[in-house]
Design a protein around this motif. Sequence first.
Motif, PDB file in Angstrom:
ATOM      1  N   MET A 121       0.806  -1.112   0.069  1.00  0.00           N
ATOM      2  CA  MET A 121      -0.053  -0.009  -0.085  1.00  0.00           C
ATOM      3  C   MET A 121       0.915   1.409   0.088  1.00  0.00           C
ATOM      4  O   MET A 121       2.020   1.313   0.704  1.00  0.00           O
ATOM      5  CB  MET A 121      -0.849  -0.033   1.223  1.00  0.00           C
ATOM      6  N   ALA A 122       0.456   2.301  -0.889  1.00  0.00           N
ATOM      7  CA  ALA A 122       1.214   3.307  -1.179  1.00  0.00           C
ATOM      8  C   ALA A 122       0.457   4.642  -0.921  1.00  0.00           C
ATOM      9  O   ALA A 122      -0.849   4.620  -1.163  1.00  0.00           O
ATOM     10  CB  ALA A 122       2.075   3.424  -2.160  1.00  0.00           C
ATOM     11  N   LEU A 123       0.996   5.709  -1.046  1.00  0.00           N
ATOM     12  CA  LEU A 123       0.287   7.155  -1.280  1.00  0.00           C
ATOM     13  C   LEU A 123       0.186   7.356  -2.641  1.00  0.00           C
ATOM     14  O   LEU A 123       1.109   7.464  -3.582  1.00  0.00           O
ATOM     15  CB  LEU A 123       0.872   8.171  -0.486  1.00  0.00           C
ATOM     16  N   ALA A 124      -0.948   7.650  -3.054  1.00  0.00           N
ATOM     17  CA  ALA A 124      -1.247   8.132  -4.793  1.00  0.00           C
ATOM     18  C   ALA A 124      -1.500   9.634  -4.624  1.00  0.00           C
ATOM     19  O   ALA A 124      -2.762  10.021  -3.987  1.00  0.00           O
ATOM     20  CB  ALA A 124      -2.312   7.229  -5.232  1.00  0.00           C
ATOM     21  N   ILE A 125      -0.775  10.625  -5.118  1.00  0.00           N
ATOM     22  CA  ILE A 125      -1.189  12.103  -4.861  1.00  0.00           C
ATOM     23  C   ILE A 125      -1.394  12.579  -6.246  1.00  0.00           C
ATOM     24  O   ILE A 125      -0.841  12.366  -7.196  1.00  0.00           O
ATOM     25  CB  ILE A 125       0.347  12.742  -4.316  1.00  0.00           C
ATOM     26  N   ARG A 153     -10.540   6.191 -13.620  1.00  0.00           N
ATOM     27  CA  ARG A 153      -9.898   4.981 -13.620  1.00  0.00           C
ATOM     28  C   ARG A 153      -8.835   4.812 -12.919  1.00  0.00           C
ATOM     29  O   ARG A 153      -8.587   3.590 -12.323  1.00  0.00           O
ATOM     30  CB  ARG A 153      -9.906   4.211 -15.488  1.00  0.00           C
ATOM     31  N   GLN A 154      -7.908   5.574 -12.853  1.00  0.00           N
ATOM     32  CA  GLN A 154      -6.617   5.676 -12.336  1.00  0.00           C
ATOM     33  C   GLN A 154      -6.926   5.702 -10.718  1.00  0.00           C
ATOM     34  O   GLN A 154      -6.278   4.930 -10.007  1.00  0.00           O
ATOM     35  CB  GLN A 154      -5.609   6.922 -12.838  1.00  0.00           C
ATOM     36  N   LEU A 155      -8.055   6.514 -10.353  1.00  0.00           N
ATOM     37  CA  LEU A 155      -8.278   6.633  -8.763  1.00  0.00           C
ATOM     38  C   LEU A 155      -8.605   5.117  -8.405  1.00  0.00           C
ATOM     39  O   LEU A 155      -8.361   4.542  -7.427  1.00  0.00           O
ATOM     40  CB  LEU A 155      -9.404   7.513  -8.664  1.00  0.00           C
ATOM     41  N   GLU A 156      -9.570   4.664  -9.378  1.00  0.00           N
ATOM     42  CA  GLU A 156     -10.019   2.990  -8.953  1.00  0.00           C
ATOM     43  C   GLU A 156      -8.749   2.009  -9.023  1.00  0.00           C
ATOM     44  O   GLU A 156      -8.912   1.135  -8.050  1.00  0.00           O
ATOM     45  CB  GLU A 156     -10.977   2.916  -9.996  1.00  0.00           C
ATOM     46  N   ARG A 157      -7.929   2.259 -10.013  1.00  0.00           N
ATOM     47  CA  ARG A 157      -6.794   1.126  -9.768  1.00  0.00           C
ATOM     48  C   ARG A 157      -5.964   1.330  -8.597  1.00  0.00           C
ATOM     49  O   ARG A 157      -5.539   0.346  -7.940  1.00  0.00           O
ATOM     50  CB  ARG A 157      -5.954   1.731 -11.069  1.00  0.00           C
ATOM     51  N   HIS A 158      -6.005   2.506  -7.969  1.00  0.00           N
ATOM     52  CA  HIS A 158      -4.968   2.813  -6.773  1.00  0.00           C
ATOM     53  C   HIS A 158      -5.958   2.155  -5.536  1.00  0.00           C
ATOM     54  O   HIS A 158      -5.534   1.596  -4.814  1.00  0.00           O
ATOM     55  CB  HIS A 158      -4.761   4.269  -6.493  1.00  0.00           C
ATOM     56  N   ARG A 172      -5.477  -1.447  -5.570  1.00  0.00           N
ATOM     57  CA  ARG A 172      -4.274  -1.795  -5.037  1.00  0.00           C
ATOM     58  C   ARG A 172      -4.192  -1.620  -3.427  1.00  0.00           C
ATOM     59  O   ARG A 172      -3.306  -2.220  -2.685  1.00  0.00           O
ATOM     60  CB  ARG A 172      -3.222  -0.987  -5.370  1.00  0.00           C
ATOM     61  N   GLY A 173      -5.277  -0.902  -2.899  1.00  0.00           N
ATOM     62  CA  GLY A 173      -5.125  -0.541  -1.574  1.00  0.00           C
ATOM     63  C   GLY A 173      -4.321   0.662  -1.171  1.00  0.00           C
ATOM     64  O   GLY A 173      -4.006   1.098   0.008  1.00  0.00           O
ATOM     65  N   ASP A 174      -4.224   1.538  -2.103  1.00  0.00           N
ATOM     66  CA  ASP A 174      -3.508   2.617  -2.100  1.00  0.00           C
ATOM     67  C   ASP A 174      -4.257   3.794  -1.483  1.00  0.00           C
ATOM     68  O   ASP A 174      -5.485   3.697  -1.513  1.00  0.00           O
ATOM     69  CB  ASP A 174      -2.939   3.142  -3.115  1.00  0.00           C
ATOM     70  N   ARG A 175      -3.662   4.791  -0.630  1.00  0.00           N
ATOM     71  CA  ARG A 175      -4.411   5.665   0.022  1.00  0.00           C
ATOM     72  C   ARG A 175      -4.385   6.838  -0.884  1.00  0.00           C
ATOM     73  O   ARG A 175      -3.322   7.429  -1.360  1.00  0.00           O
ATOM     74  CB  ARG A 175      -3.684   6.140   1.291  1.00  0.00           C
ATOM     75  N   LEU A 176      -5.425   7.581  -1.092  1.00  0.00           N
ATOM     76  CA  LEU A 176      -5.417   8.805  -2.137  1.00  0.00           C
ATOM     77  C   LEU A 176      -5.600   9.966  -1.312  1.00  0.00           C
ATOM     78  O   LEU A 176      -6.089  10.187  -0.651  1.00  0.00           O
ATOM     79  CB  LEU A 176      -7.006   8.561  -3.030  1.00  0.00           C
TER      80      LEU A 176
END
Length: 230
Positions: free
Chosen positions: A1-5, A94-99, A102-106
């Motif tokens: 899990m990572a941060l997606a900014i 779609r990119q938000l949904e991909r993250h 993955r379990g990433d934090r948005l």
Amino acid sequence: MALAIFDMDDTLVDGDSSNLWLRYQVAHGLAPAEMLPYEAELLRAYYAGDLAMEDYMDYTLTPLCGMTHAEVKHWVDRFIEEEIVPRIFPQAWRQLERHRERGDRLLVISATGEHLVGPIAQRLGVADAIGIQLELEGGVYTGRTCGVLSYREGKVSRLHAWLEQHGETLAGSYGYSDSLNDIPLLRAVDKPHVVNPDNTLRQEATRRLWAELTWQHENADLSSELRTRG
């Protein structure tokens, strides 16, 4: 899990929400039409990387002076549904949904006022957002900002304060932006992406081997209509 900014304007949304908001205020009698030409000059300086954000905010926040938080929220909610939602890039959804998968934090971070950034992020299904903080006195907007403006290096400062507050790190982080003003932010993340970059940002991305994404509306007629309206 990572941060997606994610940057917001011209990255997730096809257009600049502050400019669209001012136009919306003019159309509904909340701001004088005489504000638009000078705001356009300030916006050109932004895209050239030459804007003093304090000047832009001081000018464009004047219509909010004396309005309550509830009044502004009422108009902002209408504005988002009428003007912003149709402009959200399909690839952004779609990119938000991909993250999410993955379990990433948005996180959405923008040099736009928080009265717009927070609600737009929520409409995108993103709980965490950073925008330029606006001063309220007794629940009424003063037309002034407060704190560090989330613009250029200020975005990185606000991001690091948010990381400390929420116990997050930039390890494995992703970043998305269209703007040369966000080069400091893109340099801070592990996996930077430029979205529909101008020539200056594209050159920087090529030099640094950053990923480039092209996002557009799949309906060419819709894309043309939105850009004409913008």
